[in-house]
Design a protein around this motif. Sequence first.
Motif, PDB file in Angstrom:
ATOM      1  N   ILE A 201     -55.164   8.162  33.267  1.00 59.24           N
ATOM      2  CA  ILE A 201     -53.995   8.972  32.928  1.00 59.24           C
ATOM      3  C   ILE A 201     -54.397  10.388  32.509  1.00 59.24           C
ATOM      4  O   ILE A 201     -53.822  11.374  32.985  1.00 59.24           O
ATOM      5  N   ASP A 202     -55.402  10.507  31.649  1.00 57.46           N
ATOM      6  CA  ASP A 202     -55.827  11.835  31.210  1.00 57.46           C
ATOM      7  C   ASP A 202     -56.379  12.659  32.374  1.00 57.46           C
ATOM      8  O   ASP A 202     -56.131  13.866  32.455  1.00 57.46           O
ATOM      9  N   GLY A 203     -57.127  12.010  33.269  1.00 58.66           N
ATOM     10  CA  GLY A 203     -57.660  12.697  34.443  1.00 58.66           C
ATOM     11  C   GLY A 203     -56.547  13.189  35.358  1.00 58.66           C
ATOM     12  O   GLY A 203     -56.627  14.290  35.909  1.00 58.66           O
ATOM     13  N   ALA A 204     -55.498  12.382  35.514  1.00 53.07           N
ATOM     14  CA  ALA A 204     -54.366  12.765  36.359  1.00 53.07           C
ATOM     15  C   ALA A 204     -53.606  13.935  35.727  1.00 53.07           C
ATOM     16  O   ALA A 204     -53.228  14.893  36.417  1.00 53.07           O
ATOM     17  N   LYS A 205     -53.403  13.865  34.408  1.00 55.16           N
ATOM     18  CA  LYS A 205     -52.721  14.969  33.713  1.00 55.16           C
ATOM     19  C   LYS A 205     -53.503  16.266  33.904  1.00 55.16           C
ATOM     20  O   LYS A 205     -52.932  17.320  34.195  1.00 55.16           O
ATOM     21  N   ASP A 206     -54.828  16.179  33.720  1.00 59.08           N
ATOM     22  CA  ASP A 206     -55.692  17.348  33.882  1.00 59.08           C
ATOM     23  C   ASP A 206     -55.626  17.883  35.317  1.00 59.08           C
ATOM     24  O   ASP A 206     -55.543  19.087  35.541  1.00 59.08           O
ATOM     25  N   TYR A 207     -55.652  16.985  36.293  1.00 57.14           N
ATOM     26  CA  TYR A 207     -55.594  17.362  37.704  1.00 57.14           C
ATOM     27  C   TYR A 207     -54.327  18.184  37.988  1.00 57.14           C
ATOM     28  O   TYR A 207     -54.389  19.258  38.591  1.00 57.14           O
ATOM     29  N   PHE A 208     -53.184  17.674  37.532  1.00 54.94           N
ATOM     30  CA  PHE A 208     -51.932  18.374  37.817  1.00 54.94           C
ATOM     31  C   PHE A 208     -51.822  19.684  37.043  1.00 54.94           C
ATOM     32  O   PHE A 208     -51.290  20.664  37.559  1.00 54.94           O
TER      33      PHE A 208
END
Length: 161
Positions: free
Chosen positions: A106-113
């Motif tokens: 989840i944190d990686g996806a938030k960072d990606y976006f």
Amino acid sequence: MASVSTAPAPGMHQIDLSKLNLHQLAQLKQQMDQELSVFTDSLQTLKIAQGKFVESGESVERITPDTKGKTILVPLTSSMYVPGAISDTDHVLIDVGTGYYAQKDIDGAKDYFKRKVAFVTEQMEKIQVLAIEKSKVRDAICMMIEMKMQAQSQTQKPSAS
């Protein structure tokens, strides 16, 4: 004299608009109009992409341990959705473009976006600066066309004697 300077860009040069005839000025204006149109289209495309990245980031933000097992609508196409259940609230599958997907926490996806939104915003700002410069050049060309047309109409008027 009115001149257009594009000297900061490598390979470009300065054009003295007063030395161009009406036909050349009209062609230059048409070229500027086309370039401005490309910039406008690019900005619209980037704005759509930015919106999608923001929306995707917001969707990831809503995934919490409490959402496990909840029913959601899963997009199959841009207009067709099917019901599905959230089975993993720790990882998501994100579309990274051209048919490729990546599993992220989840944190990686938030960072990606967040990074994607920042990148697209930066590109939009660059295009806006270029569009403003092209618009100034176009305005200078229009002023020179108007001046030359007025001068031409003054010389064509018969003198009253």
